[in-house]
Design a protein around this motif. Sequence first.
Motif, PDB file in Angstrom:
ATOM      1  N   VAL A  50      13.229  36.884  10.587  1.00  0.00           N
ATOM      2  CA  VAL A  50      11.863  36.353  10.515  1.00  0.00           C
ATOM      3  C   VAL A  50      10.915  37.336  11.186  1.00  0.00           C
ATOM      4  O   VAL A  50      11.165  37.784  12.301  1.00  0.00           O
ATOM      5  CB  VAL A  50      11.778  34.973  11.201  1.00  0.00           C
ATOM      6  CG1 VAL A  50      10.343  34.472  11.229  1.00  0.00           C
ATOM      7  CG2 VAL A  50      12.683  33.974  10.505  1.00  0.00           C
ATOM      8  N   ALA A  52       6.698  37.959  12.122  1.00  0.00           N
ATOM      9  CA  ALA A  52       5.432  37.233  12.272  1.00  0.00           C
ATOM     10  C   ALA A  52       4.545  38.033  13.228  1.00  0.00           C
ATOM     11  O   ALA A  52       4.889  39.156  13.611  1.00  0.00           O
ATOM     12  CB  ALA A  52       5.690  35.829  12.821  1.00  0.00           C
ATOM     13  N   LYS A  67       9.619  39.818  15.720  1.00  0.00           N
ATOM     14  CA  LYS A  67      10.661  39.491  14.751  1.00  0.00           C
ATOM     15  C   LYS A  67      11.849  38.912  15.485  1.00  0.00           C
ATOM     16  O   LYS A  67      11.976  39.071  16.702  1.00  0.00           O
ATOM     17  CB  LYS A  67      11.077  40.709  13.934  1.00  0.00           C
ATOM     18  CG  LYS A  67      11.913  41.717  14.692  1.00  0.00           C
ATOM     19  CD  LYS A  67      12.381  42.834  13.776  1.00  0.00           C
ATOM     20  CE  LYS A  67      13.432  43.699  14.416  1.00  0.00           C
ATOM     21  NZ  LYS A  67      14.768  43.172  14.371  1.00  0.00           N
ATOM     22  N   ILE A  77      13.605  28.183  10.283  1.00  0.00           N
ATOM     23  CA  ILE A  77      12.445  29.070  10.156  1.00  0.00           C
ATOM     24  C   ILE A  77      11.115  28.363  10.397  1.00  0.00           C
ATOM     25  O   ILE A  77      10.269  28.854  11.142  1.00  0.00           O
ATOM     26  CB  ILE A  77      12.459  29.809   8.798  1.00  0.00           C
ATOM     27  CG1 ILE A  77      13.621  30.812   8.774  1.00  0.00           C
ATOM     28  CG2 ILE A  77      11.127  30.526   8.548  1.00  0.00           C
ATOM     29  CD1 ILE A  77      13.813  31.531   7.453  1.00  0.00           C
ATOM     30  N   LEU A  81       8.567  29.416  13.421  1.00  0.00           N
ATOM     31  CA  LEU A  81       7.200  29.885  13.210  1.00  0.00           C
ATOM     32  C   LEU A  81       6.196  29.027  13.967  1.00  0.00           C
ATOM     33  O   LEU A  81       5.229  29.541  14.544  1.00  0.00           O
ATOM     34  CB  LEU A  81       6.873  29.940  11.722  1.00  0.00           C
ATOM     35  CG  LEU A  81       7.588  31.051  10.952  1.00  0.00           C
ATOM     36  CD1 LEU A  81       7.349  30.898   9.453  1.00  0.00           C
ATOM     37  CD2 LEU A  81       7.162  32.423  11.430  1.00  0.00           C
ATOM     38  N   LYS A  82       6.394  27.713  13.991  1.00  0.00           N
ATOM     39  CA  LYS A  82       5.507  26.839  14.764  1.00  0.00           C
ATOM     40  C   LYS A  82       5.516  27.236  16.238  1.00  0.00           C
ATOM     41  O   LYS A  82       4.469  27.283  16.879  1.00  0.00           O
ATOM     42  CB  LYS A  82       5.920  25.374  14.595  1.00  0.00           C
ATOM     43  CG  LYS A  82       5.455  24.757  13.294  1.00  0.00           C
ATOM     44  CD  LYS A  82       5.931  23.346  13.080  1.00  0.00           C
ATOM     45  CE  LYS A  82       5.593  22.402  14.179  1.00  0.00           C
ATOM     46  NZ  LYS A  82       5.987  21.004  13.908  1.00  0.00           N
ATOM     47  N   TYR A  85       3.649  30.642  16.744  1.00  0.00           N
ATOM     48  CA  TYR A  85       2.190  30.562  16.613  1.00  0.00           C
ATOM     49  C   TYR A  85       1.536  29.770  17.746  1.00  0.00           C
ATOM     50  O   TYR A  85       0.330  29.842  17.926  1.00  0.00           O
ATOM     51  CB  TYR A  85       1.813  29.999  15.248  1.00  0.00           C
ATOM     52  CG  TYR A  85       2.224  30.917  14.115  1.00  0.00           C
ATOM     53  CD1 TYR A  85       2.200  32.304  14.248  1.00  0.00           C
ATOM     54  CD2 TYR A  85       2.677  30.416  12.904  1.00  0.00           C
ATOM     55  CE1 TYR A  85       2.590  33.152  13.227  1.00  0.00           C
ATOM     56  CE2 TYR A  85       3.067  31.261  11.864  1.00  0.00           C
ATOM     57  CZ  TYR A  85       3.014  32.622  12.043  1.00  0.00           C
ATOM     58  OH  TYR A  85       3.408  33.456  11.023  1.00  0.00           O
TER      59      TYR A  85
END
Length: 118
Positions: A50, A52, A67, A77, A81-82, A85
Amino acid sequence: MEKEVICLSCPNGCHIVVKCEGGKYIYEGAKCERGEAYAYQEVTDPIRVVTAVIKTNSDIMPFIPVKTDAPISKKYIFSLLKEIYKKEVNIPVKCGDIVIKDFMGTGINVVITRTFPV
């Protein structure tokens, strides 16, 4: 169950059809054992690296790339990501710094991929 997978483990890019019959997996189109291993992983528990960006406290570089340090199961995933962020890192950072350690007990870390000095 039948699924087609395009293998990414070598440059051949084999189109592999995976069939599960009686609990046994049958592979058609794999030119090597790596292809069969890749297809099995894709069918049973697909994994991905992943990438981001994460917020920083810098006006010059408001986001910096991160990453996972290894592939993680696709089922994690969205949650990962949550979590990424929501975070913010303080500058300076260097490539390889760990931002999230052992995400949800998977042993996977999220690391900075770019050094940014003050």
